[in-house]
Scaffold this motif. Sequence first.
Motif, short mmCIF file in Angstrom:
data_model
loop_
_atom_site.label_atom_id
_atom_site.label_comp_id
_atom_site.label_asym_id
_atom_site.label_seq_id
_atom_site.Cartn_x
_atom_site.Cartn_y
_atom_site.Cartn_z
N VAL A 47 -52.86 11.95 -34.53
CA VAL A 47 -51.95 12.55 -33.55
C VAL A 47 -50.92 13.38 -34.32
CG1 VAL A 47 -50.36 10.58 -33.54
CG2 VAL A 47 -50.52 12.02 -31.51
N ALA A 48 -50.29 14.33 -33.66
CA ALA A 48 -49.28 15.18 -34.31
C ALA A 48 -48.04 15.29 -33.44
CB ALA A 48 -49.84 16.58 -34.58
N VAL A 49 -46.88 15.40 -34.09
CA VAL A 49 -45.60 15.60 -33.42
C VAL A 49 -45.05 16.94 -33.88
CG1 VAL A 49 -43.26 14.72 -33.08
CG2 VAL A 49 -45.16 13.11 -33.39
N LEU A 50 -44.81 17.85 -32.93
CA LEU A 50 -44.34 19.19 -33.27
C LEU A 50 -43.03 19.51 -32.58
CD1 LEU A 50 -47.56 21.42 -32.92
CD2 LEU A 50 -46.76 20.17 -34.93
N ASP A 51 -42.08 20.03 -33.34
CA ASP A 51 -40.85 20.55 -32.76
C ASP A 51 -41.16 21.92 -32.12
OD1 ASP A 51 -38.16 20.82 -32.14
OD2 ASP A 51 -37.75 21.88 -34.01
N TRP A 52 -40.50 22.23 -31.02
CA TRP A 52 -40.75 23.50 -30.35
C TRP A 52 -40.21 24.66 -31.18
CZ3 TRP A 52 -41.78 24.11 -24.67
CH2 TRP A 52 -41.87 25.45 -24.29
N ARG A 53 -38.96 24.56 -31.63
CA ARG A 53 -38.33 25.65 -32.38
C ARG A 53 -38.45 25.40 -33.88
NH1 ARG A 53 -35.55 29.20 -29.44
NH2 ARG A 53 -34.94 28.68 -27.32
N MET A 54 -39.32 26.16 -34.53
CA MET A 54 -39.48 26.07 -35.99
C MET A 54 -39.54 27.47 -36.58
SD MET A 54 -42.21 22.97 -36.69
CE MET A 54 -43.48 23.62 -35.57
N PRO A 55 -39.21 27.63 -37.85
CA PRO A 55 -39.32 28.95 -38.50
C PRO A 55 -40.78 29.39 -38.61
CG PRO A 55 -37.94 27.44 -39.79
CD PRO A 55 -38.63 26.61 -38.75
N ASN A 56 -40.98 30.68 -38.74
CA ASN A 56 -42.29 31.32 -38.96
C ASN A 56 -43.18 31.27 -37.72
OD1 ASN A 56 -41.55 31.89 -41.65
ND2 ASN A 56 -42.25 29.87 -42.32
N LEU A 57 -43.53 30.09 -37.27
CA LEU A 57 -44.27 29.94 -36.02
C LEU A 57 -43.57 28.86 -35.19
CD1 LEU A 57 -48.01 29.84 -37.22
CD2 LEU A 57 -46.85 31.77 -36.11
N THR A 58 -43.43 29.10 -33.90
CA THR A 58 -42.87 28.06 -33.04
C THR A 58 -43.92 26.98 -32.81
OG1 THR A 58 -43.63 29.06 -30.97
CG2 THR A 58 -41.49 29.79 -31.85
N GLY A 59 -43.48 25.83 -32.32
CA GLY A 59 -44.43 24.77 -32.00
C GLY A 59 -45.45 25.23 -30.99
N LEU A 60 -45.01 26.05 -30.02
CA LEU A 60 -45.91 26.57 -29.01
C LEU A 60 -46.99 27.45 -29.64
CD1 LEU A 60 -45.77 26.16 -25.91
CD2 LEU A 60 -44.84 28.47 -25.77
N GLU A 61 -46.59 28.30 -30.59
CA GLU A 61 -47.55 29.17 -31.26
C GLU A 61 -48.51 28.37 -32.13
OE1 GLU A 61 -44.88 33.27 -31.70
OE2 GLU A 61 -44.64 31.64 -33.16
N VAL A 62 -48.02 27.30 -32.74
CA VAL A 62 -48.88 26.43 -33.55
C VAL A 62 -49.95 25.80 -32.68
CG1 VAL A 62 -48.99 24.31 -34.91
CG2 VAL A 62 -47.14 25.95 -35.30
N ILE A 63 -49.54 25.29 -31.52
CA ILE A 63 -50.50 24.64 -30.62
C ILE A 63 -51.55 25.64 -30.14
CG2 ILE A 63 -50.77 23.54 -28.36
CD1 ILE A 63 -48.00 22.30 -28.78
N GLU A 64 -51.12 26.81 -29.73
CA GLU A 64 -52.07 27.81 -29.24
C GLU A 64 -53.07 28.20 -30.32
OE1 GLU A 64 -49.30 30.78 -27.98
OE2 GLU A 64 -49.25 30.08 -25.90
N ALA A 65 -52.58 28.39 -31.55
CA ALA A 65 -53.47 28.76 -32.66
C ALA A 65 -54.42 27.62 -33.00
CB ALA A 65 -52.65 29.16 -33.88
N ALA A 66 -53.90 26.39 -32.98
CA ALA A 66 -54.74 25.23 -33.31
C ALA A 66 -55.85 25.06 -32.28
CB ALA A 66 -53.88 23.97 -33.37
N ARG A 67 -55.52 25.22 -31.01
CA ARG A 67 -56.55 25.07 -29.97
C ARG A 67 -57.60 26.18 -30.07
NH1 ARG A 67 -55.09 20.14 -30.09
NH2 ARG A 67 -53.68 19.37 -28.48
N LYS A 68 -57.16 27.39 -30.41
CA LYS A 68 -58.13 28.47 -30.59
C LYS A 68 -59.06 28.19 -31.76
CE LYS A 68 -55.39 32.22 -28.57
NZ LYS A 68 -54.64 33.49 -28.84
N ALA A 69 -58.55 27.47 -32.76
CA ALA A 69 -59.35 27.10 -33.92
C ALA A 69 -60.16 25.83 -33.65
CB ALA A 69 -58.45 26.90 -35.14
N GLU A 70 -60.16 25.38 -32.39
CA GLU A 70 -60.90 24.20 -31.96
C GLU A 70 -60.42 22.92 -32.66
OE1 GLU A 70 -65.07 25.03 -32.33
OE2 GLU A 70 -65.06 26.41 -30.63
#
Length: 222
Positions: A47-70
Amino acid sequence: MRILVAEDDRALRDVLQRGLREAGYVVDVASDGEQALANLTSVEYEVAVLDWRMPNLTGLEVIEAARKAEVYTPILMLTARDTSSDRVEGLNAGADDYLVKPFEFAELVARLRALQRRPALRHTANIVCGDLLYDPSARRLEGSGKVIELTTTECLLMELLLRRSPEIVSRRTIANQVWPNAKVAVGSNTIEVHVARLRSKIQDCMARIETVRGFGYRMVPS
């Protein structure tokens, strides 16, 4: 099991890392979104815990990219954003749960364990091999009609072997999933010592841990 915590606030990150280790997790940390995404796409996390506001990529952008990468690791998002529209946005992006800051640590752990129990994770509530029955949420092992007492590390190792049974689990995978410092575990006899202890504890049960020389171990029914 191994968990990822991505949080740019160092003080909170350290508190989470320490608390989750005490709760029995092997914890990796990331301080920005790019590092979090790199970890998610290269390491198998429970499982992973992600903060929404982070430098470089937001938590939201990380999730979207991770799901696209399956990458289907269950993700809990931490944020100070508490409106209904924010929750909807986070969940629609692929988050599995949402916790608003400030929060109680006990609630965070409870939510993480709930994510681990979800059928979508391909995990059953209890794991069975022979007459061994392991409850991941309670970290309770039963065999030969009795409860078998395990240390935290033994619980992590037993759960990994049971989840992968009857497949062979490499020493490298065991080290990465069970020990915070995988290099130390691989480069010493730590794994062998813990496997030996588990074998002694289940010697009267209808399951055994087999050694696959030069590679690793597997749990099979006797």
